[in-house]
Design a protein around this motif. Structure first.
Motif, mmCIF file in Angstrom:
data_model
loop_
_atom_site.group_PDB
_atom_site.id
_atom_site.type_symbol
_atom_site.label_atom_id
_atom_site.label_comp_id
_atom_site.label_asym_id
_atom_site.label_seq_id
_atom_site.Cartn_x
_atom_site.Cartn_y
_atom_site.Cartn_z
ATOM 1 N N SER A 203 7.791 -10.138 -5.343
ATOM 2 C CA SER A 203 8.382 -10.011 -4.021
ATOM 3 C C SER A 203 9.870 -10.319 -4.072
ATOM 4 O O SER A 203 10.406 -10.722 -5.107
ATOM 5 C CB SER A 203 7.675 -10.947 -3.043
ATOM 6 O OG SER A 203 8.147 -10.750 -1.734
ATOM 7 N N GLU B 96 5.233 -6.511 -3.102
ATOM 8 C CA GLU B 96 5.125 -7.076 -1.760
ATOM 9 C C GLU B 96 6.449 -6.972 -1.044
ATOM 10 O O GLU B 96 7.513 -7.185 -1.642
ATOM 11 C CB GLU B 96 4.684 -8.539 -1.849
ATOM 12 C CG GLU B 96 4.486 -9.214 -0.519
ATOM 13 C CD GLU B 96 4.095 -10.670 -0.688
ATOM 14 O OE1 GLU B 96 4.018 -11.381 0.329
ATOM 15 O OE2 GLU B 96 3.882 -11.107 -1.834
ATOM 16 N N PRO C 36 8.603 -8.695 1.871
ATOM 17 C CA PRO C 36 8.585 -9.934 2.656
ATOM 18 C C PRO C 36 8.765 -9.686 4.144
ATOM 19 O O PRO C 36 9.394 -8.720 4.566
ATOM 20 C CB PRO C 36 9.772 -10.708 2.074
ATOM 21 C CG PRO C 36 10.684 -9.664 1.531
ATOM 22 C CD PRO C 36 9.798 -8.560 1.038
ATOM 23 N N LYS C 37 8.253 -10.623 4.926
ATOM 24 C CA LYS C 37 8.309 -10.485 6.374
ATOM 25 C C LYS C 37 9.713 -10.655 6.924
ATOM 26 O O LYS C 37 10.024 -10.167 8.012
ATOM 27 C CB LYS C 37 7.368 -11.497 7.021
ATOM 28 C CG LYS C 37 5.898 -11.254 6.706
ATOM 29 C CD LYS C 37 5.015 -12.269 7.405
ATOM 30 C CE LYS C 37 3.551 -12.005 7.085
ATOM 31 N NZ LYS C 37 2.643 -12.964 7.745
ATOM 32 N N GLY D 120 12.218 -8.055 8.725
ATOM 33 C CA GLY D 120 12.232 -7.764 10.157
ATOM 34 C C GLY D 120 13.267 -8.541 10.923
ATOM 35 O O GLY D 120 13.627 -8.176 12.048
ATOM 36 N N ASN D 121 13.780 -9.628 10.343
ATOM 37 C CA ASN D 121 14.786 -10.445 11.024
ATOM 38 C C ASN D 121 16.208 -10.000 10.697
ATOM 39 O O ASN D 121 17.155 -10.567 11.234
ATOM 40 C CB ASN D 121 14.608 -11.915 10.620
ATOM 41 C CG ASN D 121 13.245 -12.451 11.021
ATOM 42 O OD1 ASN D 121 12.716 -12.086 12.064
ATOM 43 N ND2 ASN D 121 12.679 -13.310 10.185
ATOM 44 N N GLU E 244 0.721 -2.996 8.166
ATOM 45 C CA GLU E 244 1.237 -4.327 7.864
ATOM 46 C C GLU E 244 2.684 -4.247 7.401
ATOM 47 O O GLU E 244 3.507 -5.095 7.746
ATOM 48 C CB GLU E 244 0.376 -4.984 6.786
ATOM 49 C CG GLU E 244 -1.067 -5.242 7.213
ATOM 50 C CD GLU E 244 -1.884 -5.852 6.093
ATOM 51 O OE1 GLU E 244 -1.293 -6.117 5.020
ATOM 52 O OE2 GLU E 244 -3.091 -6.046 6.273
ATOM 53 N N GLN F 41 4.919 -3.700 10.314
ATOM 54 C CA GLN F 41 5.034 -4.931 11.098
ATOM 55 C C GLN F 41 6.008 -5.908 10.442
ATOM 56 O O GLN F 41 6.796 -6.567 11.126
ATOM 57 C CB GLN F 41 3.658 -5.582 11.242
ATOM 58 C CG GLN F 41 3.655 -6.781 12.184
ATOM 59 C CD GLN F 41 2.262 -7.308 12.409
ATOM 60 O OE1 GLN F 41 1.322 -6.925 11.717
ATOM 61 N NE2 GLN F 41 2.114 -8.190 13.385
ATOM 62 N N ASN F 42 5.989 -5.970 9.097
ATOM 63 C CA ASN F 42 6.925 -6.850 8.398
ATOM 64 C C ASN F 42 8.366 -6.402 8.592
ATOM 65 O O ASN F 42 9.272 -7.219 8.754
ATOM 66 C CB ASN F 42 6.599 -6.898 6.905
ATOM 67 C CG ASN F 42 5.338 -7.684 6.613
ATOM 68 O OD1 ASN F 42 4.804 -8.351 7.486
ATOM 69 N ND2 ASN F 42 4.857 -7.588 5.391
ATOM 70 N N SER G 170 9.224 -7.035 12.211
ATOM 71 C CA SER G 170 8.943 -8.402 12.649
ATOM 72 C C SER G 170 8.092 -8.413 13.909
ATOM 73 O O SER G 170 8.228 -9.270 14.765
ATOM 74 C CB SER G 170 10.252 -9.172 12.898
ATOM 75 O OG SER G 170 9.992 -10.539 13.050
ATOM 76 N N GLY G 171 7.233 -7.393 13.992
ATOM 77 C CA GLY G 171 6.324 -7.331 15.126
ATOM 78 C C GLY G 171 6.926 -6.746 16.367
ATOM 79 O O GLY G 171 6.243 -6.496 17.349
#
Length: 959
Positions: free
Chosen positions: A280, A303, A305-306, A309-310, A330, A333-334, A337-338
């Motif tokens: 990752s 992978e 990373p989430k 999204g930020n 998924e 979404q990452n 960030s939703g």
């Protein structure tokens, strides 16, 4: 007083002379000439060393009207002093004609005020960068990119202390000594050393740490070694970097700490594509608030990373060609960030990964311009939310398992779309007959989508298309005339694998693009082949019903043609003698036609040929020696013709890369030349159905590729280049070689698994002598066919070494002696023929050899044993001691006293005796123990006889 005026006039005259010397004038024009004589002569001396084929420097000269060098093309002068400040001689196009050649004259050293020098995109033919350039001390910008320089980067460039921009990209340069000279360029803000080989410099990080002003860094394709973590300690990192490209190197995860140190809030672009990153991405990347472009193409990342999204500034995310797994929902979404709103993302490249699931709602990415999801494992239908992405330009979804019907409603809001790629899915495009799309597509790739049976009329509105693929689309229609009027801009056309009918029109004035590729194979086009574009680079007309000659080839005058496949048609006549113009041709397939006559001499110019198939024609004459120029040949299939003469020795001497050689079904005679043993890469050698005599060379064991049990590639490939529609832009492609092989009694075309087929077929010749034991070293052989020859001697027991053998045919020879028992060890053997020899003795017992029918051993009168009906003499005798039980099972005539009546009597007697004796045994313990021992012996004897008879029964059922 008069003397004072006289002195004053003298001063004025002297000052006028000085002015006249400083500001020369053209006598007949009155214009000021700013150019200084010394610098003009320096430039003319520089010109003298150059080769200017297209007159780029025609404005340079000593004529009166050309004396002002400040007006020459590419020369920039100071408006105050007249000194030459800049020299911009970059080639204006990528055409070789427009490039300057020759050498760089040291006279440039006289231009001591020079601050800008650009010689990019010229052709200096592998000469080194002149060291004296390091003495042009006022240079602030030096651009020598793509100028075909070669050799070491001169360390003298480190003397250019004022240098702010250094661009040496895309030459054939390498670093020598050390890189300390680079550390001296303290003013450098822009550095591009792309494609300069720096693999020997593990301290490149330390060197860069001294470039405190650096904002833009290109070190892609430099073979940079991984960073040693201890080398990162105690370094003063530059915090000014905005653009970093380190792609196509050997960098590992150890690059992350350096990036996180040098990166600041200014960093805008990071490209780490095609390295060796895995796992990752570190969380610290999330603090790069200004990062807009992150390219991690072609690594081993698993992978996402989430924190991505930020990163509110992120606009371009390139993760294609990795090992990303998991559901696409998924991943989305990452990245978001939703959030379902306010995403700034413009590029999303996720192609060639292992992403699964369906396409989720993408409405949260209103700015998306590129959506690349091709070659993953996506299922389901195409989300309707894609139709809401009004800014979408590229929609790339090919190579998945998407299904369903796509209607025109999906595209109603996609007016910006210019590339549509849906190939290799299970999609059906159902548009109304009069639908007019809201977009103009440049690239259309719809291969394997259900479009037919009618030819799609909506294509008529697409007048800017440059690439079109509607192959395998279920179209069974005549191509309308209006379609050919749309081809002027096409550089790629693929109509293959449909049922299109009719005749092709004259295409010589179509396809105005540079080097177009045309594929209309596997259709039902008929009639003569028309004139084709003279600059075509790839042409596949195979598997149609074209007839007549191929004289049209002589109208193709360019040297761009790299791929030509006319196989499986009804073509005839002599081969044209104009092959000299195809010196770039790498793939030539004319198989399965009716060409006759000798192979023309001009084929000697096919020096780039990698795959050549003239299989199944009526060509005659000898094998011309000019084929020996094809040192890149991997496949040469000349089978099923009327070629004659001896097999040339140059095949083994001059074709070192040959993998497939087929001369089957011709009229070759003489011996097999031992020079063929030099073909260390050969995997298929087919000389069958000729008149070849002599012996089989013992040196066949030099076929190195056949000594390996496994193949690294399923296919055999040849390389060629394909034009991308832009002048000079070529893309390397691979061609999957194919050939027709005789396999287990039938003829089949092999392509996708040709690489695992390793064959020697010398059948139907006049070969004599013994079968060389050395051939048994070829443990990778899958098929060995030596049938219909005059071979003699015994079959060597070493034949059991051929563990990969699936097909063995030694029939119709003069082999004698016994069949070696080692043959039973070949567990993969599925077809074997030893018939019509002089073999004798008993066929070795074993499941493998008894599984073949009697015809396998027919015509060997002295052979005996199963599966033949005639039994061997020793099969009537008792079992031989010391033999394995599997080979000593009694026949059904042995122990004939054991009958059904015997078993009934034994059982009846047992029960009668039991009750007579049982009472006594219950009373007297000594009798009881003795009788118990007796019954145990009877039980063991019965068990043994039962197992033996069951084995006999099973054998009789198999036979």
């Amino acid at each position: 007083m008069s003397s004072k005026w006289f002195l004053l006039l003298q001063y004025v005259a002297l000052f006028s002379v000085i002015l006249f010397q400083l500001e020369p004038r053209v006598a007949n024009s009155g214009n000021i000439i700013r150019c200084l004589n010394e610098e003009r002569e320096a430039l003319l001396a520089f010109k003298q060393g150059l080769i200017d084929e297209s007159g780029i420097l025609s404005s340079w000269g000593r004529e009166d009207e050309k004396r002002d060098c400040c007006k020459w093309r590419g020369v920039q002068c100071s408006s105050k002093t007249g000194h030459v400040l800049g020299l911009d001689l970059r080639a204006l196009s990528d055409s070789p004609v427009d490039a300057l050649k020759g050498t760089i004259n040291p006279s440039l050293l006289k231009l001591q005020h020079l601050t800008y020098l650009d010689l990019s995109w010229n052709n200096f033919s592998g000469s080194p960068i002149p060291e004296f350039i390091g003495s042009l001390g006022k240079l602030s910008e030096l651009v020598l990119s793509s100028a075909q320089f070669a050799g070491p980067i001169p360390h003298q460039l480190g003397n250019l202390s004022r240098l702010q921009l250094l661009d040496l990209r895309f030459n054939n340069l390498f670093g020598s000594g050390n890189l300390d000279w680079l550390s001296q360029l303290s003013s450098l803000s822009y550095l591009d050393l792309s494609d300069c080989k720096l693999s020997k410099f593990s301290n490149w990080v330390q060197v860069l740490s001294n470039l405190r002003s650096l904002t833009t860094l290109y070190l892609d394709y430099c073979d940079l070694p991984p960073i040693s973590t201890p080398s990162l300690l105690h370094l003063n990192y530059s915090k000014s970097l905005e653009f970093i490209d380190l792609s196509n190197n050997y960098l590992t995860n150890s690059i992350y700490p350096w990036l996180l140190n040098v990166s600041s809030n200014l960093v805008d672009h990071i490209d780490l594509g095609s390295n060796q990153l895995h796992g990752s991405i570190p969380l610290a990347f999330g603090h790069m608030a200004s990062l807009r472009h992150l390219d991690l193409l072609s690594n081993q990342l698993t992978e996402v990373p989430k924190f991505l999204g930020n990163m509110s500034s992120l606009k371009r995310l390139v993760f294609s060609y990795n090992e990303l797994r998991g559901e696409l929902s998924e991943f989305i979404q990452n990245v978001s960030s939703g959030s379902t709103k306010n995403s700034s993302l413009e590029w999303l490249y996720l192609a060639f990964n292992e992403i699964t699931g369906t396409i989720p709602d993408l409405g949260g990415f209103p700015s998306l311009q590129i959506l690349s999801l091709e070659n993953n494992r996506l299922t389901g239908t195409i989300s309707k939310s894609i139709g809401q992405l009004s800014k979408l330009e590229l929609l790339l979804l090919s190579g998945n398992s998407l299904r369903g019907v796509i209607s025109e409603a999906l595209f109603s809001n996609l007016s910006s779309l210019d590339t549509l790629q849906l190939s290799d899915n299970s999609l059906t495009l159902k548009f109304s007959h009069d639908w007019t799309p809201p977009f103009q597509l440049f690239n259309i790739f719809l291969g394997s989508c259900k479009i037919g049976p009618r030819f799609p009329k909506w294509l008529q509105s697409q007048n800017q298309t440059v690439a079109l693929d509607v192959s395998n689309a279920g179209i069974s229609d005549i191509v309308p005339d209006w379609f050919w009027d749309l081809t002027n801009q096409l550089y790629y056309l693929n109509l293959s694998n449909n049922e299109m009918k009719g005749k092709l029109p004259d295409l010589s004035r179509k396809f105005d693009s540079y080097g177009p590729g045309i594929d209309v194979s596997s259709n039902q086009f008929d009639g003569p082949i028309p004139l084709l574009p003279p600059n075509v680079s790839s042409l596949n007309l195979s598997k149609n019903k074209f007839s007549g000659s191929i004289s049209f080839l002589c109208s193709i005058s360019s040297h761009l043609l790299t791929y030509l496949d006319l196989s499986n048609n009804l073509l005839s006549g002599r081969l044209p003698d104009c092959w000299f113009q195809f010196d770039s041709l790498a793939i030539l397939n004319l198989a399965n036609n009716s060409f006759f006559g000798e192979i023309p001499d001009s084929m000697s110019f096919l020096r780039s040929i990698g795959s050549l198939s003239l299989y199944n024609n009526s060509l005659s004459g000898g094998l011309p020696s000019f084929f020996m120029n094809g040192s890149q040949l991997t496949l040469m299939d000349l089978g099923k013709n009327g070629l004659s003469g001896e097999i040339p020795t140059w095949i083994g001497e001059s074709l070192p890369n040959l993998v497939v050689l087929s001369l089957r079904s011709n009229k070759f005679h003489g011996n097999i030349p031992f020079q063929l043993c030099h073909l260390s890469h050969i995997q298929i050698l087919d000389l069958s159905f000729n008149n070849i005599s002599g012996i089989i060379p013992k040196c066949f064991h030099n076929f190195t590729a056949m000594t390996q049990e496994k193949s690294s590639n399923l296919s055999i490939i040849s390389n060629y280049y394909y034009n991308l529609g832009l002048r000079g832009m070529l893309m390397p492609l691979i061609y999957f070689d194919k050939t027709t092989l005789t396999w287990k009694g039938g003829q089949y075309e092999y392509k996708s698994i040709l690489g695992v087929v390793k064959i020697i077929d010398l059948s139907s010749n006049k070969l004599g002598g013994e079968l060389p034991e050395e051939i048994m070293d070829l443990v990778g052989l899958v098929a060995l066919n030596l049938s219909n020859n005059n071979l003699t001697g015994q079959i060597t027991p070493k034949i059991g070494q051929l563990k990969s053998l699936d097909f063995l045919d030694l029939s119709r020879n003069h082999f004698f002696g016994g069949i070696p028992s080692s043959l039973s060890q070949l567990s993969l053997l599925s077809v074997m023929d030893l018939s019509y020899n002089n073999l004798s003795g008993k066929i070795p017992k074993g499941t493998q050899l008894q599984s073949f029918g009697a015809s396998t051993y027919a015509g060997n009168s002295e052979l005996c044993g199963l599966p033949l009906p005639n039994k061997c003499p020793d099969e009537e005798s008792a079992l031989s001691p010391g033999r394995d039980d599997a080979y000593n099972t009694p026949d059904e005539d042995d122990d004939q006293f054991i009958t059904v009546g015997f078993y009934l009597s034994m059982i009846l007697g047992f029960f009668v005796g039991f009750w007579g004796v049982c009472g006594t045994l219950l009373v007297k313990s000594s009798w009881r123990h003795g009788y118990y021992n007796f019954l145990t012996g009877v039980k063991d004897w019965l068990y043994v006889k039962a197992v033996v008879n069951i084995a006999k029964l099973q054998r009789r059922v198999r036979n």
